[in-house]
Design a protein around this motif. Sequence first.
Motif, PDB file in Angstrom:
ATOM      1  N   TYR A 196       0.866  -1.191   0.000  1.00 46.76           N
ATOM      2  CA  TYR A 196       0.000   0.000   0.000  1.00 46.76           C
ATOM      3  C   TYR A 196       0.898   1.234   0.000  1.00 46.76           C
ATOM      4  O   TYR A 196       1.388   1.676   1.029  1.00 46.76           O
ATOM      5  N   TRP A 197       1.158   1.779  -1.185  1.00 43.75           N
ATOM      6  CA  TRP A 197       2.049   2.942  -1.305  1.00 43.75           C
ATOM      7  C   TRP A 197       1.298   4.250  -1.112  1.00 43.75           C
ATOM      8  O   TRP A 197       1.920   5.275  -0.872  1.00 43.75           O
ATOM      9  N   SER A 198      -0.011   4.234  -1.274  1.00 41.57           N
ATOM     10  CA  SER A 198      -0.854   5.436  -1.297  1.00 41.57           C
ATOM     11  C   SER A 198      -0.557   6.228  -2.573  1.00 41.57           C
ATOM     12  O   SER A 198       0.218   5.783  -3.406  1.00 41.57           O
ATOM     13  N   ASP A 199      -1.140   7.415  -2.700  1.00 43.33           N
ATOM     14  CA  ASP A 199      -0.920   8.213  -3.913  1.00 43.33           C
ATOM     15  C   ASP A 199       0.391   8.972  -3.768  1.00 43.33           C
ATOM     16  O   ASP A 199       0.440  10.037  -3.164  1.00 43.33           O
ATOM     17  N   LEU A 200       1.430   8.425  -4.342  1.00 40.98           N
ATOM     18  CA  LEU A 200       2.751   9.032  -4.148  1.00 40.98           C
ATOM     19  C   LEU A 200       3.025  10.131  -5.175  1.00 40.98           C
ATOM     20  O   LEU A 200       2.639  10.022  -6.326  1.00 40.98           O
TER      21      LEU A 200
END
Length: 367
Positions: free
Chosen positions: A209-213
């Motif tokens: 789960y990188w998220s919105d990078l």
Amino acid sequence: MSEKALAALSSVIDPELRRPITELGMVGDIEETGNSVSAVIKLTIVGCPAAQAIERDVTSALQGVYDAVQVTMTTMSAEERDVLKAQLRGNKPIRHNPFAVEGSLTKVLFVGSGKGGVGKSTITANLAVALAKQGHNVGLLDADIFGYSIPGIMGIESRPTKVDELMLPPISHDVRVISIGFFVEDNKPVAWRGPMLHRAVEQFLTDVYWSDLDFLVVDLPPGTGDVAISLGQLLPGASSIVITTPQAAAATVAERSGAIGLQTGQGILGVIENMSYLEIDGNRHHIFGSGGGEAVATRLSDISGAPVKLLGQIPISESLREASDQGRPIVAENPEDPAAKAIWDIATEIAAIPRGLSGKKLGINPV
Ligand code: ADP
């Protein structure tokens, strides 16, 4: 459900997901009688490492608005977890690489070097922290499979939390970090070849789960090899940064690693020269020679047919070395250190480069 309790709970941020618990389906039943409240909080998994921190934050948020507070911690059901995972993945299918999709807004930076020991991992970690401190949402992928050192430099002792097949990366200095080092026991060597390596790096992109990078900074292994080629295929929009030291021999090797990036389709964002000089009493001593960074930039410009910049020169710094050894990135630990300042300025410069222009031919012919 009580508006007052929900408003208080919306200030509680899940430390791993970095979102309010009220947006993650973690708030269960709430009962309010007069000025007392009892709340059920649902953790993502049994044994969640953030459990204590969440319970403490929930209790103190509710105590801010109620006289008597009772908090019960439980765990989500499998169905509830499925809803959360789907939400985190943005309702994309499982095993989806978010960085390869058309229109991804994440700038992917490959940091490579010709050989080991030139400070590639140290600079990668510090660049990631500097970008995060400058307000960007940053992920750091340690793909230096055989020589991983990012967890040590970032001072990370914890491991990713697994929510079924989804991995939540540890966060250090506001940077989400994944390293092969989190998955090997007792510093055992990693003896993987082609297909296994490819699968491992692929999982680091699809199952995390990188998220919105804004930025995904990747620490490549030194030299040219399977991992760089796999990552080049998996992250076609990436651009590379080449780290070299000033001496001519290092520069020649560094140039090769940049050239491989070009073959796998990455543009070259620029070159960073590390250990450029040692400053004593205002005098710069060029311990490792000089001119390597400039030479690599010129050669890569020639090879790529597009201008490649020398993004900066980082001096030798004892405090950088000491801080790194203790797991404290110098840009956070001592921003006034000359090496930290140089890295900070490079991060600012990188952030200012528009997407898609890095090292690519501009299609404009000078007259
Ligand atoms: P690489 O990733 O290229 O193998 P590392 O980042 O592990 O290199 O750095 C090798 C060693 O050099 C580490 O001990 C690191 O702290 C030190 N180092 C890196 N850059 C500098 C610098 N500018 N000044 C002093 N020491 C440095």
